[in-house]
Design a protein around this motif. Structure first.
Motif, PDB file in Angstrom:
ATOM      1  N   ASN A  26      34.313  29.572   9.560  1.00 15.20           N
ATOM      2  CA  ASN A  26      33.790  28.299   9.108  1.00 15.20           C
ATOM      3  C   ASN A  26      32.373  28.444   8.566  1.00 15.20           C
ATOM      4  O   ASN A  26      31.709  29.460   8.771  1.00 15.20           O
ATOM      5  CB  ASN A  26      33.826  27.284  10.251  1.00 15.20           C
ATOM      6  CG  ASN A  26      35.239  26.883  10.603  1.00 15.20           C
ATOM      7  OD1 ASN A  26      35.928  26.236   9.837  1.00 15.20           O
ATOM      8  ND2 ASN A  26      35.696  27.305  11.788  1.00 15.20           N
ATOM      9  N   GLN A  27      31.900  27.403   7.901  1.00 15.13           N
ATOM     10  CA  GLN A  27      30.628  27.450   7.193  1.00 15.13           C
ATOM     11  C   GLN A  27      29.420  27.654   8.116  1.00 15.13           C
ATOM     12  O   GLN A  27      28.377  28.124   7.659  1.00 15.13           O
ATOM     13  CB  GLN A  27      30.437  26.164   6.400  1.00 15.13           C
ATOM     14  CG  GLN A  27      30.417  24.918   7.279  1.00 15.13           C
ATOM     15  CD  GLN A  27      30.561  23.636   6.495  1.00 15.13           C
ATOM     16  OE1 GLN A  27      30.869  23.648   5.310  1.00 15.13           O
ATOM     17  NE2 GLN A  27      30.311  22.517   7.146  1.00 15.13           N
ATOM     18  N   THR A  87      38.882  27.866   0.151  1.00 17.32           N
ATOM     19  CA  THR A  87      37.712  27.901   1.019  1.00 17.32           C
ATOM     20  C   THR A  87      36.546  27.221   0.309  1.00 17.32           C
ATOM     21  O   THR A  87      36.395  27.325  -0.906  1.00 17.32           O
ATOM     22  CB  THR A  87      37.333  29.352   1.368  1.00 17.32           C
ATOM     23  OG1 THR A  87      37.164  30.091   0.159  1.00 17.32           O
ATOM     24  CG2 THR A  87      38.419  29.994   2.210  1.00 17.32           C
ATOM     25  N   ALA A  88      35.714  26.521   1.055  1.00 10.80           N
ATOM     26  CA  ALA A  88      34.647  25.714   0.465  1.00 10.80           C
ATOM     27  C   ALA A  88      33.325  26.472   0.446  1.00 10.80           C
ATOM     28  O   ALA A  88      33.113  27.425   1.196  1.00 10.80           O
ATOM     29  CB  ALA A  88      34.491  24.410   1.248  1.00 10.80           C
ATOM     30  N   ILE A 100      22.921  35.234   0.656  1.00 10.94           N
ATOM     31  CA  ILE A 100      24.329  35.608   0.538  1.00 10.94           C
ATOM     32  C   ILE A 100      24.418  36.813  -0.394  1.00 10.94           C
ATOM     33  O   ILE A 100      24.182  36.699  -1.602  1.00 10.94           O
ATOM     34  CB  ILE A 100      25.171  34.449  -0.028  1.00 10.94           C
ATOM     35  CG1 ILE A 100      24.961  33.178   0.802  1.00 10.94           C
ATOM     36  CG2 ILE A 100      26.646  34.825  -0.065  1.00 10.94           C
ATOM     37  CD1 ILE A 100      25.505  31.929   0.138  1.00 10.94           C
ATOM     38  N   ALA A 101      24.734  37.967   0.162  1.00 11.84           N
ATOM     39  CA  ALA A 101      24.864  39.198  -0.621  1.00 11.84           C
ATOM     40  C   ALA A 101      26.336  39.481  -0.885  1.00 11.84           C
ATOM     41  O   ALA A 101      27.170  39.389   0.024  1.00 11.84           O
ATOM     42  CB  ALA A 101      24.236  40.368   0.123  1.00 11.84           C
ATOM     43  N   GLN A 158      26.373  28.647   4.143  1.00 11.44           N
ATOM     44  CA  GLN A 158      27.275  29.798   4.041  1.00 11.44           C
ATOM     45  C   GLN A 158      28.625  29.357   3.509  1.00 11.44           C
ATOM     46  O   GLN A 158      29.138  28.305   3.912  1.00 11.44           O
ATOM     47  CB  GLN A 158      27.467  30.435   5.420  1.00 11.44           C
ATOM     48  CG  GLN A 158      28.452  31.595   5.432  1.00 11.44           C
ATOM     49  CD  GLN A 158      28.741  32.141   6.822  1.00 11.44           C
ATOM     50  OE1 GLN A 158      28.946  33.333   6.994  1.00 11.44           O
ATOM     51  NE2 GLN A 158      28.781  31.269   7.826  1.00 11.44           N
ATOM     52  N   PRO A 159      29.249  30.126   2.628  1.00 14.25           N
ATOM     53  CA  PRO A 159      30.621  29.797   2.212  1.00 14.25           C
ATOM     54  C   PRO A 159      31.594  29.968   3.380  1.00 14.25           C
ATOM     55  O   PRO A 159      31.322  30.696   4.339  1.00 14.25           O
ATOM     56  CB  PRO A 159      30.922  30.825   1.107  1.00 14.25           C
ATOM     57  CG  PRO A 159      29.598  31.383   0.698  1.00 14.25           C
ATOM     58  CD  PRO A 159      28.718  31.301   1.903  1.00 14.25           C
TER      59      PRO A 159
END
Length: 439
Positions: free
Chosen positions: A185-186, A150-151, A70-71, A156-157
């Protein structure tokens, strides 16, 4: 006064102008590149779910292992009264293990055959403006408020696309407002989907909210928020918390009423929780109580949009009429010569669930044409319990500083009226952040 989405737009336009005096006294921005930063989070995620009761997919065992990157890039702001900047993010997820028979954990997207993809990726960003201590952003981003959050619970977030207004002109009041109409979505690569709850969905148009955190970082503080889910509901939230000499007391209350076309049916629901934590030395002891008043569940969209005390790792304890209790214990092993190692365990039990009075034809008691009957999501006399155990270690120094390893075990058991899964779940999450700092 009813909450109206148009009020959000007027607020976005008017509040920056109202802060003009404060803007004049603000120091110049660091600069677009001088104030920018780049971070890459390496996340290795193993998730195993052992179902002790039948599931809709007829799978009694799900297990996947994946690696994610995750950048996140955040620019500074250009100099001037109004500064401009951008935020951007990119994601790559790679399957390390997981066959068709064990797919569906939420770590990876599924193809039409029900097999998890070998990899997936996504990217997004937002334009942002800053004046004094007020920012306005438009684009794809994460959001964190009690009525829309958002979770970040899988590889992935979650992300939402829309407007976000954030103002800290006063030290005592942190104002937020937003309007979001697209969602990622995730386990998705695109942001054209929608967030779903127990009986609601953002596919009716989107969600708007307005609220404020009050006296943040003070011994006594709180929050007030209102949200509107298009043609579905209006939801209101209040919080009050107190920190004093090792004690932390936190109270939360939500009230939800249907409006407009009432896409999910009639809703009149009040949910509240009260928790107290006492910390002595390296130990923390927490007790909490939660109650849901109404014939429908306390519902929400966005994976973390529930700030009730007993919304925990697997269950939310938010069934219609449900009352639940929590006991939790925390231990910081740094006091015993192992800095960076923490332990947590908790137990929550809920009962008194009765979903049979949910309005017929609504999302929580739909009509089944195959049987010719209304089928409520939950029956009468529902009860369940959950036990969580977490062990978390963060490397404190050296080349691997900030590397973290988290091992979690979750057990959930329910009767047929509660309609939840009997499940034993194991999470192993290894994260290593690379912070490239400012340019």
């Amino acid at each position: 006064m009813p909450f109206e989405p148009r009020a959000t737009y007027w607020l976005l336009l008017l509040l920056p102008a109202a802060t003009g005096t404060a803007m004049a006294s603000e120091p110049e921005a660091q600069g677009f590149m001088e104030g920018s930063s780049l971070n890459v989070l390496n996340r290795n995620f193993f998730l195993q779910s052992d179902y002790r009761s039948p599931t809709p997919a007829n799978k009694n065992y799900k297990q996947e292992w994946a690696q994610g990157f995750i950048a996140s890039f955040a620019s500074g702001f250009t100099p001037g009264t109004v500064g401009f900047g951008i935020d951007a993010h990119g994601f790559l997820g790679v399957k390390l293990d997981g066959g068709k028979g064990h797919s569906g954990t939420g770590l990876l997207p599924l193809d039409s055959d029900g097999r998890s993809d070998s990899d997936y990726s996504s990217a997004g960003g937002a334009l942002k403006l800053r004046a004094s201590k007020t920012t306005l952003a438009y684009g794809e981003m994460t959001v964190e408020t009690p009525v829309f959050d958002t979770a970040d619970k899988r590889l992935q977030p979650e992300y939402a696309t829309g407007f976000l207004f954030d103002s800290r002109e006063s030290d005592a009041v942190h104002v937020q407002a937003g309007h979001f109409t697209a969602f990622k979505n995730q386990d998705a690569s695109t942001g054209k989907g929608d967030f779903t709850g127990y009986g609601v969905s953002t596919d009716t148009g989107g969600i708007s909210f307005l609220g404020a955190q009050l006296f943040e970082d003070q011994p006594v503080g709180g929050a007030l928020y209102a949200s509107e889910l298009s043609e579905t509901w209006r939801q209101y939230y209040a919080n009050l918390h107190l920190t004093q000499s090792g004690f932390f007391i936190d109270g939360n209350v939500y009230h939800t009423r249907d409006y407009g076309d009432a896409a999910a049916g009639t809703i009149d629901n009040t949910a509240y929780s009260l928790s107290g934590k006492y910390k002595v030395g390296a130990q923390g002891f927490t007790l909490a109580y939660q109650k849901i008043h109404g014939d429908t569940p306390f519902d929400f969209v966005g994976g973390d949009s529930i700030y009730l005390a007993n919304s925990i790792k697997y269950a939310d304890f938010n069934g219609p009429g449900e009352r639940s209790w929590q006991a939790r214990y925390d231990l910081d092993m740094g006091a015993f010569g192992i800095p960076g190692l923490t332990f947590m365990t908790r137990y929550v039990t809920g009962r008194g669930i009765d979903g049979t009075h949910a309005p017929q034809g609504g999302a929580y008691n739909p009509f089944d044409p195959d049987t010719g009957q209304f089928v409520p999501q939950q029956g009468d006399g529902g009860r369940h319990w959950e036990r969580d155990i977490d062990l978390h270690y963060v490397v404190q120094s050296g080349p691997a500083k900030d590397l973290s390893v988290k091992l979690s075990q979750v057990t959930h058991r329910a009767n047929s009226a509660q309609a939840g899964d009997d499940i034993d779940r194991i999470y192993i999450v290894v994260e290593y952040p690379l912070n490239f700092g400012h340019f």
